[in-house]
Design an enzyme around this catalytic site. Structure first.
Site, PDB file in Angstrom:
ATOM      1  N   GLU A  98      -6.033  14.671   4.605  1.00 49.56           N
ATOM      2  CA  GLU A  98      -5.748  14.054   3.311  1.00 49.56           C
ATOM      3  C   GLU A  98      -7.007  14.044   2.460  1.00 49.56           C
ATOM      4  O   GLU A  98      -8.125  14.077   2.985  1.00 49.56           O
ATOM      5  CB  GLU A  98      -5.330  12.595   3.511  1.00 49.56           C
ATOM      6  CG  GLU A  98      -4.098  12.401   4.325  1.00 49.56           C
ATOM      7  CD  GLU A  98      -3.979  10.959   4.804  1.00 49.56           C
ATOM      8  OE1 GLU A  98      -3.026  10.305   4.400  1.00 49.56           O
ATOM      9  OE2 GLU A  98      -4.842  10.503   5.564  1.00 49.56           O
ATOM     10  N   GLU A 100      -1.363   2.546  -2.643  1.00 50.93           N
ATOM     11  CA  GLU A 100      -1.152   2.353  -1.207  1.00 50.93           C
ATOM     12  C   GLU A 100      -1.570   0.943  -0.824  1.00 50.93           C
ATOM     13  O   GLU A 100      -2.631   0.478  -1.231  1.00 50.93           O
ATOM     14  CB  GLU A 100      -1.976   3.375  -0.408  1.00 50.93           C
ATOM     15  CG  GLU A 100      -1.943   3.128   1.094  1.00 50.93           C
ATOM     16  CD  GLU A 100      -2.559   4.264   1.917  1.00 50.93           C
ATOM     17  OE1 GLU A 100      -3.000   5.265   1.321  1.00 50.93           O
ATOM     18  OE2 GLU A 100      -2.607   4.130   3.154  1.00 50.93           O
TER      19      GLU A 100
END
Ligand SMILES: *[C@@H]1O[C@H](CO)[C@@H](O)[C@H](O)[C@H]1NC(C)=O
Ligand SMILES: *[C@@H]1O[C@H](CO)[C@@H](O)[C@H](O)[C@H]1NC(C)=O
Ligand SMILES: CC(=O)N[C@H]1CO[C@H](CO)[C@@H](O)[C@@H]1O
Length: 299
Positions: free
Chosen positions: A117, A204
């Protein structure tokens, strides 16, 4: 709203007291990789959106018009959410909104792939993910700020690169190519431009309580900017644990403030430059500002 605010203050006081040890526990690789099976994904307002939540706590995600999305969460285990594109590219991404992160939450331009990521982290809570278990790689100066770059090896060759902005903000432009080029030049094993399954402005939350209301867009030097004037198809995803506090979404359709200004360019959009044939005025209160011969932008 009042009750939510009260709850949030109370919850963050509790989390502040107890969260430090658990917040530094990195997610294990299996959890991170599961993000490839989002609980909900699709298109809204001309953008790709993605919502994923591990069971635990409650999360309420709602798409708004154009590039807008809104999410509130309470004592979640982990979730990612946001709008952007289903493939990554060295885009110049604009965003603006409000972000109330609580203890451990991230506002980032985020890419996901099987190999790893990338997080270009614009804002976060009291927990700095670089402080946990990463190796400092250096710094990148971009978009008026300085980013500390961290490599986090999750094991099994699963690599995260984090660019963590020292000056937290809730609006701006992220020149993603500056970061991706740097990562690749410094040995990132996966090229986000070709490997990533998606590229979004992500909100997030990880073991935290908070809220976020963001609008994402693209600034392009050679094509018409993505405008956020398309009327929304409002999709909504909710997860709730039995003990969750009901977070009602009043779901008042946000007024489309830019639909009536088709002659004026939106905030951060292009408004001039050599060869430019689009709008040359900006929506109030922004001013068309030249940043060179080829490009002017509403700032
Ligand atoms: C992004 O912005 C930079 C200047 O900040 C420009 O050189 C580049 O061409 C832009 N890229 C895209 C894809 O628009
Ligand atoms: C998100 O922010 C926009 C801009 O301030 C506002 O119009 C909209 O109502 C907000 N959405 C929610 C769900 O609060
Ligand atoms: C709320 C919900 O259904 N969450 C599921 C999302 O998908 C992950 C797997 O990727 C499940 O573990 C969650 O339970």
């Amino acid at each position: 709203m009042l009750s939510f605010t009260t709850l949030f203050v109370a919850a963050s006081a509790v989390l502040g007291a107890i969260a430090a040890p658990t917040a530094t526990t990195p997610e294990d690789v299996s959890r991170v990789r599961k993000r490839n099976t989002p609980n909900e994904t699709g298109t809204s307002g001309g953008f790709y959106y993605q919502f994923w939540s591990e069971a635990g706590g409650s999360v309420d995600y709602e798409n708004g018009p154009g590039g807008n999305y809104h999410v509130t969460w309470s004592a979640v285990t982990d979730f990612t959410s946001g709008k952007g594109w289903s493939t990554a590219a060295p885009r110049n991404i604009s965003y603006e909104g409000t972000f109330v992160p609580g203890s451990n939450s991230y506002l980032a331009v985020y890419t996901w792939s099987q190999q790893g990521e990338t997080y270009i982290l614009e804002n976060f809570g009291t927990y700095n993910p670089g402080s946990c278990c990463g190796k400092h790689q250096g710094t990148i100066t971009s978009d008026g700020g300085t980013y500390d770059v961290w490599l986090v090896d999750r094991g099994n060759n699963y690599i995260q690169y984090w660019s963590i902005r020292q000056e937290k903000r809730t609006s701006g432009v992220v020149t993603t190519g500056n970061h991706y080029n740097w990562y690749i030049a410094h040995g990132l094993t996966h090229n986000p431009n070709s490997a990533a399954a998606y590229q979004i402005l992500s909100t997030e939350g990880y073991e935290s309580t908070g809220s976020s209301n963001m609008t994402v867009g693209e600034v392009s030097g050679d094509s018409a900017p993505v405008s956020s004037s398309a009327p929304a198809s409002s999709a909504k995803a909710t997860t709730a644990a039995p003990t969750s506090v009901a977070t009602s979404t009043a779901a008042a359709a946000p007024t489309s403030s830019s639909s009536s200004t088709s002659d004026a360019a939106a905030h951060y959009a292009q408004c001039g430059g050599q060869g430019w044939k689009g709008a040359t005025t900006c929506v109030s209160p922004y001013t068309c500002t030249a940043s060179g011969v080829y490009y002017s932008q509403c700032l």
